[in-house]
Design a protein around this motif. Structure first.
Motif, PDB file in Angstrom:
ATOM      1  N   LYS A  51       0.835  -1.221   0.000  1.00 37.87           N
ATOM      2  CA  LYS A  51       0.000   0.000   0.000  1.00 37.87           C
ATOM      3  C   LYS A  51       0.861   1.259   0.000  1.00 37.87           C
ATOM      4  CE  LYS A  51      -4.569  -1.019   1.724  1.00 37.87           C
ATOM      5  NZ  LYS A  51      -5.552  -0.803   2.771  1.00 37.87           N
ATOM      6  N   LYS A  52       2.068   1.155   0.527  1.00 42.47           N
ATOM      7  CA  LYS A  52       2.976   2.302   0.580  1.00 42.47           C
ATOM      8  C   LYS A  52       3.691   2.532  -0.755  1.00 42.47           C
ATOM      9  CE  LYS A  52       4.071   1.675   5.462  1.00 42.47           C
ATOM     10  NZ  LYS A  52       5.121   1.256   6.399  1.00 42.47           N
ATOM     11  N   HIS A  53       3.663   1.549  -1.639  1.00 37.07           N
ATOM     12  CA  HIS A  53       4.397   1.669  -2.909  1.00 37.07           C
ATOM     13  C   HIS A  53       3.713   2.711  -3.804  1.00 37.07           C
ATOM     14  CE1 HIS A  53       6.355   0.678  -6.650  1.00 37.07           C
ATOM     15  NE2 HIS A  53       7.224  -0.023  -5.945  1.00 37.07           N
ATOM     16  N   PRO A  54       4.483   3.644  -4.370  1.00 32.40           N
ATOM     17  CA  PRO A  54       3.876   4.707  -5.183  1.00 32.40           C
ATOM     18  C   PRO A  54       3.182   4.239  -6.466  1.00 32.40           C
ATOM     19  CG  PRO A  54       6.271   4.812  -5.283  1.00 32.40           C
ATOM     20  CD  PRO A  54       5.930   3.778  -4.267  1.00 32.40           C
ATOM     21  N   ALA A  55       3.476   3.045  -6.940  1.00 30.65           N
ATOM     22  CA  ALA A  55       2.863   2.563  -8.182  1.00 30.65           C
ATOM     23  C   ALA A  55       1.621   1.712  -7.935  1.00 30.65           C
ATOM     24  CB  ALA A  55       3.879   1.757  -8.989  1.00 30.65           C
ATOM     25  N   VAL A  56       1.299   1.459  -6.672  1.00 28.95           N
ATOM     26  CA  VAL A  56       0.203   0.547  -6.342  1.00 28.95           C
ATOM     27  C   VAL A  56      -0.976   1.323  -5.759  1.00 28.95           C
ATOM     28  CG1 VAL A  56      -0.453  -1.415  -4.894  1.00 28.95           C
ATOM     29  CG2 VAL A  56       1.802  -1.366  -5.966  1.00 28.95           C
ATOM     30  N   SER A  57      -2.161   1.082  -6.306  1.00 26.53           N
ATOM     31  CA  SER A  57      -3.350   1.764  -5.805  1.00 26.53           C
ATOM     32  C   SER A  57      -4.228   0.878  -4.925  1.00 26.53           C
ATOM     33  CB  SER A  57      -4.182   2.310  -6.964  1.00 26.53           C
ATOM     34  OG  SER A  57      -4.617   1.259  -7.791  1.00 26.53           O
ATOM     35  N   ASN A  58      -4.094  -0.438  -5.059  1.00 26.30           N
ATOM     36  CA  ASN A  58      -4.945  -1.331  -4.292  1.00 26.30           C
ATOM     37  C   ASN A  58      -4.227  -2.666  -4.069  1.00 26.30           C
ATOM     38  OD1 ASN A  58      -7.236  -2.065  -2.931  1.00 26.30           O
ATOM     39  ND2 ASN A  58      -8.616  -1.668  -4.646  1.00 26.30           N
ATOM     40  N   VAL A  59      -4.462  -3.266  -2.914  1.00 21.99           N
ATOM     41  CA  VAL A  59      -3.806  -4.537  -2.562  1.00 21.99           C
ATOM     42  C   VAL A  59      -4.841  -5.462  -1.935  1.00 21.99           C
ATOM     43  CG1 VAL A  59      -1.958  -5.630  -1.219  1.00 21.99           C
ATOM     44  CG2 VAL A  59      -1.696  -3.267  -1.987  1.00 21.99           C
ATOM     45  N   ARG A  99       0.623 -10.533 -15.073  1.00 22.74           N
ATOM     46  CA  ARG A  99      -0.171  -9.318 -15.248  1.00 22.74           C
ATOM     47  C   ARG A  99      -1.380  -9.670 -16.098  1.00 22.74           C
ATOM     48  NH1 ARG A  99       3.004  -5.318 -13.331  1.00 22.74           N
ATOM     49  NH2 ARG A  99       5.120  -6.010 -12.961  1.00 22.74           N
ATOM     50  N   VAL A 100      -2.532  -9.302 -15.572  1.00 23.20           N
ATOM     51  CA  VAL A 100      -3.766  -9.601 -16.287  1.00 23.20           C
ATOM     52  C   VAL A 100      -4.484  -8.299 -16.610  1.00 23.20           C
ATOM     53  CG1 VAL A 100      -4.011 -11.896 -15.272  1.00 23.20           C
ATOM     54  CG2 VAL A 100      -5.022  -9.959 -14.125  1.00 23.20           C
ATOM     55  N   SER A 101      -5.197  -8.290 -17.701  1.00 24.53           N
ATOM     56  CA  SER A 101      -5.899  -7.073 -18.114  1.00 24.53           C
ATOM     57  C   SER A 101      -7.272  -6.943 -17.453  1.00 24.53           C
ATOM     58  CB  SER A 101      -6.032  -7.030 -19.636  1.00 24.53           C
ATOM     59  OG  SER A 101      -6.731  -8.163 -20.076  1.00 24.53           O
ATOM     60  N   GLU A 102      -7.712  -7.973 -16.763  1.00 25.43           N
ATOM     61  CA  GLU A 102      -8.992  -7.907 -16.063  1.00 25.43           C
ATOM     62  C   GLU A 102      -8.882  -6.936 -14.887  1.00 25.43           C
ATOM     63  OE1 GLU A 102      -9.077 -12.038 -15.150  1.00 25.43           O
ATOM     64  OE2 GLU A 102     -10.598 -12.434 -16.666  1.00 25.43           O
ATOM     65  N   SER A 103      -9.999  -6.354 -14.506  1.00 26.10           N
ATOM     66  CA  SER A 103      -9.977  -5.389 -13.414  1.00 26.10           C
ATOM     67  C   SER A 103      -9.600  -6.063 -12.097  1.00 26.10           C
ATOM     68  CB  SER A 103     -11.342  -4.723 -13.270  1.00 26.10           C
ATOM     69  OG  SER A 103     -12.264  -5.631 -12.704  1.00 26.10           O
ATOM     70  N   PHE A 104      -9.053  -5.264 -11.207  1.00 28.42           N
ATOM     71  CA  PHE A 104      -8.670  -5.738  -9.876  1.00 28.42           C
ATOM     72  C   PHE A 104      -9.864  -6.382  -9.175  1.00 28.42           C
ATOM     73  CE2 PHE A 104      -8.288  -4.922  -5.309  1.00 28.42           C
ATOM     74  CZ  PHE A 104      -7.037  -5.446  -5.036  1.00 28.42           C
ATOM     75  N   GLU A 105     -11.012  -5.698  -9.221  1.00 29.94           N
ATOM     76  CA  GLU A 105     -12.204  -6.199  -8.532  1.00 29.94           C
ATOM     77  C   GLU A 105     -12.683  -7.523  -9.122  1.00 29.94           C
ATOM     78  OE1 GLU A 105     -13.332  -5.096  -5.701  1.00 29.94           O
ATOM     79  OE2 GLU A 105     -11.860  -3.485  -5.715  1.00 29.94           O
ATOM     80  N   LYS A 106     -12.577  -7.672 -10.428  1.00 25.74           N
ATOM     81  CA  LYS A 106     -13.008  -8.919 -11.066  1.00 25.74           C
ATOM     82  C   LYS A 106     -12.099 -10.076 -10.660  1.00 25.74           C
ATOM     83  CE  LYS A 106     -14.192 -11.028 -15.429  1.00 25.74           C
ATOM     84  NZ  LYS A 106     -14.300 -10.880 -16.864  1.00 25.74           N
ATOM     85  N   VAL A 107     -10.795  -9.840 -10.644  1.00 24.10           N
ATOM     86  CA  VAL A 107      -9.855 -10.892 -10.247  1.00 24.10           C
ATOM     87  C   VAL A 107     -10.034 -11.216  -8.766  1.00 24.10           C
ATOM     88  CG1 VAL A 107      -7.411 -11.527 -10.063  1.00 24.10           C
ATOM     89  CG2 VAL A 107      -8.210 -10.227 -12.043  1.00 24.10           C
ATOM     90  N   LYS A 108     -10.279 -10.175  -7.970  1.00 20.85           N
ATOM     91  CA  LYS A 108     -10.491 -10.372  -6.528  1.00 20.85           C
ATOM     92  C   LYS A 108     -11.739 -11.226  -6.271  1.00 20.85           C
ATOM     93  CE  LYS A 108     -11.390  -7.632  -2.386  1.00 20.85           C
ATOM     94  NZ  LYS A 108     -11.569  -6.266  -1.878  1.00 20.85           N
ATOM     95  N   ALA A 109     -12.783 -10.997  -7.044  1.00 21.81           N
ATOM     96  CA  ALA A 109     -14.039 -11.716  -6.864  1.00 21.81           C
ATOM     97  C   ALA A 109     -13.997 -13.133  -7.431  1.00 21.81           C
ATOM     98  CB  ALA A 109     -15.181 -10.946  -7.509  1.00 21.81           C
ATOM     99  N   ASP A 110     -13.055 -13.390  -8.341  1.00 11.68           N
ATOM    100  CA  ASP A 110     -12.937 -14.708  -8.962  1.00 11.68           C
ATOM    101  C   ASP A 110     -12.524 -15.711  -7.896  1.00 11.68           C
ATOM    102  OD1 ASP A 110     -12.662 -16.862 -10.624  1.00 11.68           O
ATOM    103  OD2 ASP A 110     -10.950 -16.061 -11.733  1.00 11.68           O
ATOM    104  N   LYS A 111     -13.279 -16.738  -7.717  1.00  8.81           N
ATOM    105  CA  LYS A 111     -12.984 -17.722  -6.672  1.00  8.81           C
ATOM    106  C   LYS A 111     -12.118 -18.872  -7.159  1.00  8.81           C
ATOM    107  CE  LYS A 111     -14.965 -15.497  -3.512  1.00  8.81           C
ATOM    108  NZ  LYS A 111     -14.099 -14.693  -2.670  1.00  8.81           N
ATOM    109  N   LYS A 112     -11.831 -18.889  -8.461  1.00  4.01           N
ATOM    110  CA  LYS A 112     -10.908 -19.890  -8.984  1.00  4.01           C
ATOM    111  C   LYS A 112      -9.509 -19.330  -8.837  1.00  4.01           C
ATOM    112  CE  LYS A 112     -13.497 -19.866 -12.691  1.00  4.01           C
ATOM    113  NZ  LYS A 112     -13.737 -19.956 -14.117  1.00  4.01           N
ATOM    114  N   SER A 113      -8.510 -20.165  -8.831  1.00  2.00           N
ATOM    115  CA  SER A 113      -7.130 -19.691  -8.675  1.00  2.00           C
ATOM    116  C   SER A 113      -6.749 -18.889  -9.867  1.00  2.00           C
ATOM    117  CB  SER A 113      -6.159 -20.837  -8.533  1.00  2.00           C
ATOM    118  OG  SER A 113      -6.127 -21.604  -9.702  1.00  2.00           O
TER     119      SER A 113
END
Length: 113
Positions: A51-59, A99-113
């Motif tokens: 979260k402290k990294h300047p290039a990262v907006s969400n973890v 690196r995936v082009s899918e949104s962070f929220e979509k990958v977060k919600a995906d319950k498959k690995s």
């Protein structure tokens, strides 16, 4: 004849420059598979660091899937080396960084690995 060639070249340049700009403004989701994370205390340390990294907006850390998700800020990037070195330094074993082009929220919600 010359006008049509010039107009075609101008059109191609406008199309390509717009695509390149869109690519640099796009946010990317970085998905890292990590072995050894088993508790929320492990996850808190990783989240706090990234979260402290300047290039990262969400973890997000998903202990069930054993993945660390990072959302890069528009126009910024965190290197695979930075990610793997910090995870190793924290006592875990990074297996795969992708690196995936899918949104962070979509990958977060995906319950498959």
């Amino acid at each position: 004849m010359n006008h049509s060639i010039i107009l075609s070249l101008l059109g191609a340049w406008l199309f390509l420059s717009g695509s390149a700009r869109a690519a640099t403004e796009r946010t990317m989701t970085v998905k890292t598979t990590v072995d050894g994370m088993v508790c929320s205390f492990c996850a808190q340390g990783i989240v706090a660091h990234f979260k402290k990294h300047p290039a990262v907006s969400n973890v997000h850390v998903d202990l069930t899937r054993k993945v660390v998700l990072l959302e890069e800020k528009k126009g910024s990037s965190i290197s695979d080396k930075e990610i793997t070195e910090f995870i190793k330094k924290s006592g875990f074993e990074p297996k795969k960084v992708e690196r995936v082009s899918e949104s962070f929220e979509k990958v977060k919600a995906d319950k498959k690995s």
